[in-house]
Design a protein around this motif. Sequence first.
Motif, PDB file in Angstrom:
ATOM      1  N   HIS A   1     -34.679 103.627 -23.159  1.00  0.00           N
ATOM      2  CA  HIS A   1     -35.481 104.918 -22.963  1.00  0.00           C
ATOM      3  C   HIS A   1     -35.480 106.068 -24.043  1.00  0.00           C
ATOM      4  N   ASP A   2     -36.098 107.115 -23.458  1.00  0.00           N
ATOM      5  CA  ASP A   2     -36.417 108.038 -24.529  1.00  0.00           C
ATOM      6  C   ASP A   2     -34.932 108.896 -24.684  1.00  0.00           C
ATOM      7  N   HIS A   3     -34.924 108.946 -25.970  1.00  0.00           N
ATOM      8  CA  HIS A   3     -33.601 109.873 -26.407  1.00  0.00           C
ATOM      9  C   HIS A   3     -33.879 110.791 -27.655  1.00  0.00           C
ATOM     10  N   ASP A   4     -33.021 111.615 -28.003  1.00  0.00           N
ATOM     11  CA  ASP A   4     -33.155 112.382 -29.255  1.00  0.00           C
ATOM     12  C   ASP A   4     -33.333 111.564 -30.593  1.00  0.00           C
TER      13      ASP A   4
ATOM     14  N   SER B   1     -34.700 101.692 -30.365  1.00  0.00           N
ATOM     15  CA  SER B   1     -35.828 102.696 -30.252  1.00  0.00           C
ATOM     16  C   SER B   1     -36.287 102.803 -28.660  1.00  0.00           C
ATOM     17  N   PRO B   2     -36.936 103.732 -28.185  1.00  0.00           N
ATOM     18  CA  PRO B   2     -37.631 103.871 -26.870  1.00  0.00           C
ATOM     19  C   PRO B   2     -38.680 102.777 -26.804  1.00  0.00           C
TER      20      PRO B   2
ATOM     21  N   ARG C   1     -44.350 102.934 -22.581  1.00  0.00           N
ATOM     22  CA  ARG C   1     -43.072 103.097 -23.709  1.00  0.00           C
ATOM     23  C   ARG C   1     -43.346 102.097 -24.683  1.00  0.00           C
TER      24      ARG C   1
ATOM     25  N   ARG D   1     -46.230 103.057 -26.855  1.00  0.00           N
ATOM     26  CA  ARG D   1     -46.226 104.054 -27.681  1.00  0.00           C
ATOM     27  C   ARG D   1     -45.128 104.009 -28.868  1.00  0.00           C
TER      28      ARG D   1
END
Length: 475
Positions: A82-85, A92-93, A160, A163
């Motif tokens: 999932h998304d993270h900084d 990777s997300p 996701r 992207r």
Amino acid sequence: MAELLPADVVESAWSVLDAGRMHLRGAPIGLCASVEDTADDGLNYRECFTRDFAVAAAALLGRGDHEIVRGFLTTLRSLQAHDHDIDCVRPSPGLMPASFRIDAAENGERVVADYGQRAIARVTPVDAALWWLLVLRAYQRAAGDRALTREPETIEAIERILRLYLAPRFEMVPTLLVPDGAGMIDRRMGVYGHPLDVQALFFAALRAARELLPSDHAMQPAVLRRLGQLGWHVRWSYWLDEERLGALYRFGVEQFGDSASNRFNIYPDTIPTWAMRWLQRGGGYFAGNLGPARMDFRFFALGNLLAVAGGLATEEQGRALFALVEAHQEDLLGVVPMKLVHPALENDAWRMVTGADPKNRAWSYHNGGSWPFLMWSLAQAGRRVGDVDWLRDAVARGAERLRRDDWPEYYDGPLGGLVGRYARLRQTWSAAGVLAAGQLLDDPSSPDAFAFESDAELEAHIRDSASPGSAPEPS
Ligand code: GLC
């Protein structure tokens, strides 16, 4: 017509698959790679591999076994990164794992995923999320269950993936730039760059995403655009046949500017002698890789077959590919179909390209070994090309040998007749490949959940994507 596979072969293959079922809190969610007793040896053959499961899903859906496929799809969805900084030590997300296992935990069980952080040589599974999209589409078609696809978690998972895979990168080519060992060949084999196996899978997966997402979804135009560009680029730039080889052989080099015919500056001296000889016997195939001053002339079976099954190859290219396989049956089909890569890298090339990998010695494993799971892709592509009578014989012959040898993972030797030196037995995707091929070839009109129908809108996009200077239309 008599059934392609004898009943005892079918029964033996299903017993391997059934023994490999993995459960989470009682529900089936996957199959482990091998059910041989020694598979529990500290390596990862007791894990469920995403790509292996895709082959198994073809057989399972053909048998009407929907529940385990659904369980696999939702498990992978929950494991997706999932998304993270921004950082470079977590997956990777959008990435999905190469494999997962089930561990005992304090209050029951938990799923532990491998995104490459544990894998030998820490290879990245670029192919996993692409296989997930194909399995999701096949499940939807076979089970008639659109509800899973419509769930917000599923749509978000698809977004996701898109992207990550459609993100702008350094280059201006539509193929994905991937590191070494990022797909089925998960060891160093000189497959870094723009390997055909991953590009053909990418194309099919984008087609799956196009069907899975609502038609008015905001990402649809980007998906179609990429499909068009990728389709054109691979059809035109990767294709090799006698005529194309002749042009490459007399290519101008060091060409600057828009009208360059040799866009990647391929030097004719890199054309191997075997390829010159091979292509004199007719047919054609897609090169294994293409990049600056680099065309990998090796024949990669998975990418070529997926290109046909997913509609990346034109109809004429599909027929030419099968003509080539027929003309080189001994090299490509051998005793147990089918050779993963031809020819093998030997001596210094083996040392330098593989890092002197003993598992990948010449004519073994990924380096010229034969992989039974490919019988599924062979049958799928064969159905698309039409009447290919030698295909039934090749699959029937391979199936008998596999049953006799207890379902090895791969075979070695130039003719693929030796059980692989380090091969596991009772390998689930070997058994699944035979079962799925049998289902497809027994009744050519039976539904194939993984098949892609021709798409006129997509074809028009591919034609419109011709870049200036790339000219002549692929046949
Ligand atoms: C090997 C293969 C890989 C496969 C795995 C499990 O690592 O290279 O493609 O997924 O075994 O069968």
